[in-house]
Design a protein around this motif. Sequence first.
Motif, PDB file in Angstrom:
ATOM      1  N   VAL A  89       4.836   6.483   1.741  1.00 55.79           N
ATOM      2  CA  VAL A  89       3.941   7.632   1.635  1.00 55.79           C
ATOM      3  C   VAL A  89       4.579   8.617   0.657  1.00 55.79           C
ATOM      4  O   VAL A  89       5.774   8.919   0.768  1.00 55.79           O
ATOM      5  N   VAL A  90       3.783   9.095  -0.307  1.00 57.73           N
ATOM      6  CA  VAL A  90       4.259  10.131  -1.226  1.00 57.73           C
ATOM      7  C   VAL A  90       3.424  11.382  -0.956  1.00 57.73           C
ATOM      8  O   VAL A  90       2.209  11.388  -1.134  1.00 57.73           O
ATOM      9  N   HIS A  91       4.102  12.435  -0.512  1.00 62.39           N
ATOM     10  CA  HIS A  91       3.426  13.636  -0.025  1.00 62.39           C
ATOM     11  C   HIS A  91       3.597  14.777  -1.034  1.00 62.39           C
ATOM     12  O   HIS A  91       4.695  15.317  -1.184  1.00 62.39           O
ATOM     13  N   THR A 104       0.846  -1.195   0.000  1.00 62.54           N
ATOM     14  CA  THR A 104       0.000   0.000   0.000  1.00 62.54           C
ATOM     15  C   THR A 104       0.877   1.238   0.000  1.00 62.54           C
ATOM     16  O   THR A 104       1.818   1.348   0.779  1.00 62.54           O
ATOM     17  N   THR A 105       0.554   2.175  -0.894  1.00 63.32           N
ATOM     18  CA  THR A 105       1.229   3.470  -0.909  1.00 63.32           C
ATOM     19  C   THR A 105       0.189   4.546  -0.638  1.00 63.32           C
ATOM     20  O   THR A 105      -0.877   4.553  -1.240  1.00 63.32           O
ATOM     21  N   ILE A 106       0.507   5.427   0.303  1.00 66.88           N
ATOM     22  CA  ILE A 106      -0.368   6.549   0.648  1.00 66.88           C
ATOM     23  C   ILE A 106       0.053   7.749  -0.189  1.00 66.88           C
ATOM     24  O   ILE A 106       1.259   8.019  -0.306  1.00 66.88           O
ATOM     25  N   VAL A 107      -0.904   8.481  -0.744  1.00 63.02           N
ATOM     26  CA  VAL A 107      -0.561   9.664  -1.547  1.00 63.02           C
ATOM     27  C   VAL A 107      -1.376  10.866  -1.074  1.00 63.02           C
ATOM     28  O   VAL A 107      -2.596  10.776  -0.941  1.00 63.02           O
ATOM     29  N   VAL A 148      -3.882   4.454  -1.260  1.00 62.05           N
ATOM     30  CA  VAL A 148      -4.857   5.132  -0.403  1.00 62.05           C
ATOM     31  C   VAL A 148      -4.569   6.628  -0.497  1.00 62.05           C
ATOM     32  O   VAL A 148      -3.446   7.079  -0.248  1.00 62.05           O
ATOM     33  N   ARG A 149      -5.576   7.393  -0.904  1.00 62.17           N
ATOM     34  CA  ARG A 149      -5.426   8.838  -1.068  1.00 62.17           C
ATOM     35  C   ARG A 149      -5.896   9.553   0.191  1.00 62.17           C
ATOM     36  O   ARG A 149      -6.971   9.242   0.701  1.00 62.17           O
ATOM     37  N   LEU A 150      -5.072  10.477   0.702  1.00 65.26           N
ATOM     38  CA  LEU A 150      -5.518  11.301   1.830  1.00 65.26           C
ATOM     39  C   LEU A 150      -6.314  12.468   1.271  1.00 65.26           C
ATOM     40  O   LEU A 150      -5.824  13.198   0.399  1.00 65.26           O
ATOM     41  N   VAL A 151      -7.559  12.633   1.745  1.00 61.59           N
ATOM     42  CA  VAL A 151      -8.456  13.665   1.215  1.00 61.59           C
ATOM     43  C   VAL A 151      -8.970  14.549   2.347  1.00 61.59           C
ATOM     44  O   VAL A 151      -9.029  14.125   3.500  1.00 61.59           O
ATOM     45  N   ARG A 152      -9.355  15.784   1.986  1.00 65.52           N
ATOM     46  CA  ARG A 152      -9.820  16.739   3.004  1.00 65.52           C
ATOM     47  C   ARG A 152     -11.346  16.838   3.022  1.00 65.52           C
ATOM     48  O   ARG A 152     -11.885  17.858   3.407  1.00 65.52           O
ATOM     49  N   ARG A 153     -12.017  15.796   2.563  1.00 60.10           N
ATOM     50  CA  ARG A 153     -13.486  15.747   2.591  1.00 60.10           C
ATOM     51  C   ARG A 153     -13.873  14.364   3.098  1.00 60.10           C
ATOM     52  O   ARG A 153     -13.006  13.561   3.404  1.00 60.10           O
ATOM     53  N   ASP A 188     -10.317   3.243  -0.296  1.00 60.65           N
ATOM     54  CA  ASP A 188      -9.058   3.741  -0.869  1.00 60.65           C
ATOM     55  C   ASP A 188      -8.863   5.236  -0.590  1.00 60.65           C
ATOM     56  O   ASP A 188      -8.048   5.896  -1.220  1.00 60.65           O
ATOM     57  N   GLU A 189      -9.626   5.774   0.382  1.00 50.97           N
ATOM     58  CA  GLU A 189      -9.444   7.157   0.802  1.00 50.97           C
ATOM     59  C   GLU A 189      -9.429   7.236   2.322  1.00 50.97           C
ATOM     60  O   GLU A 189     -10.080   6.431   2.993  1.00 50.97           O
ATOM     61  N   ALA A 190      -8.677   8.201   2.855  1.00 54.84           N
ATOM     62  CA  ALA A 190      -8.669   8.434   4.306  1.00 54.84           C
ATOM     63  C   ALA A 190      -8.689   9.942   4.529  1.00 54.84           C
ATOM     64  O   ALA A 190      -8.127  10.706   3.735  1.00 54.84           O
ATOM     65  N   PHE A 191      -9.341  10.361   5.603  1.00 57.28           N
ATOM     66  CA  PHE A 191      -9.500  11.795   5.866  1.00 57.28           C
ATOM     67  C   PHE A 191      -8.280  12.371   6.574  1.00 57.28           C
ATOM     68  O   PHE A 191      -7.689  11.739   7.448  1.00 57.28           O
TER      69      PHE A 191
END
Length: 301
Positions: free
Chosen positions: A64-66, A5-8, A31-36, A42-45
């Motif tokens: 993690v790729v930031h 798993t890679t977090i972006v 898994v994409r970090l989202v602000r909504r 596949d998304e996390a707040f």
Amino acid sequence: MGDMTTIVTGSSGLLGSALVEALRAEGTRVVRLVRREPQGADEAFWNPARGVLDPAAVEGAEAVVHLAGAGIGDRRWSDDFKREVTRSRVEGTRTLVKALTQAGARPGALLSGSAIGFYGDTGDREVDETAPPGDGFLAREVVVPWEAETEPAREAGIRVALLRTGLVLSGEGGMLPRILPVFKMGLGAPLGSGGQYWSWISVDDWVEAVLRVLRDPEISGPVNVTAPEPVTNAEFTRTLARAVHRPVMPLAVPGFVLRAAIGGFAEEGVLTGQRVLPRRLLEAGHTFRHMRLGDALAAVL
């Protein structure tokens, strides 16, 4: 969370979306970090401005790729916007790193976005990752504090790579679609002296370089994500005009006109130059698909 798993963060931007697509194509779970409100597994707040990110969201990820941060060339550089540019990067990185260091099973690597603005104006001097920071707002007030926020992750034993990205060439976004109409009308012209160096990279090469850094445990610290052959602005102008089969205007656009039109970004984003070489990538044996600007422009246009 699975091994692969890679977090972006910043996954809806030009670079983030291209990277997510490439990772998924090779079978990596993203898994994409989202602000909504997250729309699925596949998304996390997260809320970087408020320091909100549950360490469980990054637990056990491979990497993690930031890439999150306000677009530097998006608006005039008012004092408020400059604060926003710095804050979005510093706070986002701080929030992310805090969660990484608090996670029970820490991710193995953090690839944190950065910029060649770190080097300031290098004139026609070639610089690699060993060069010190330059002067100016981008170097001192954005990139240096932004990169410094990754230090606790490195101290916690996470491999940290700082992706010092140059001018990314894509038909989908970034600078190119903005200036293309001018060139298609035959009104392309050098900016300022035209002698300032632009360190560019095609979006495909950027993605492949980042995948390389992701997979190579030997690569850490600053990594210049630029093609090996930077060009002067005058050469960039000629090459782009050729690519769209139009002439170049005989007169350059004077610096004072650019400053009046786009403000502070003209000074550091357009009129100063960085002649940056991707030494870390080359030493790691990385090969670029587009070594020459003409080939890159042909591919993205």
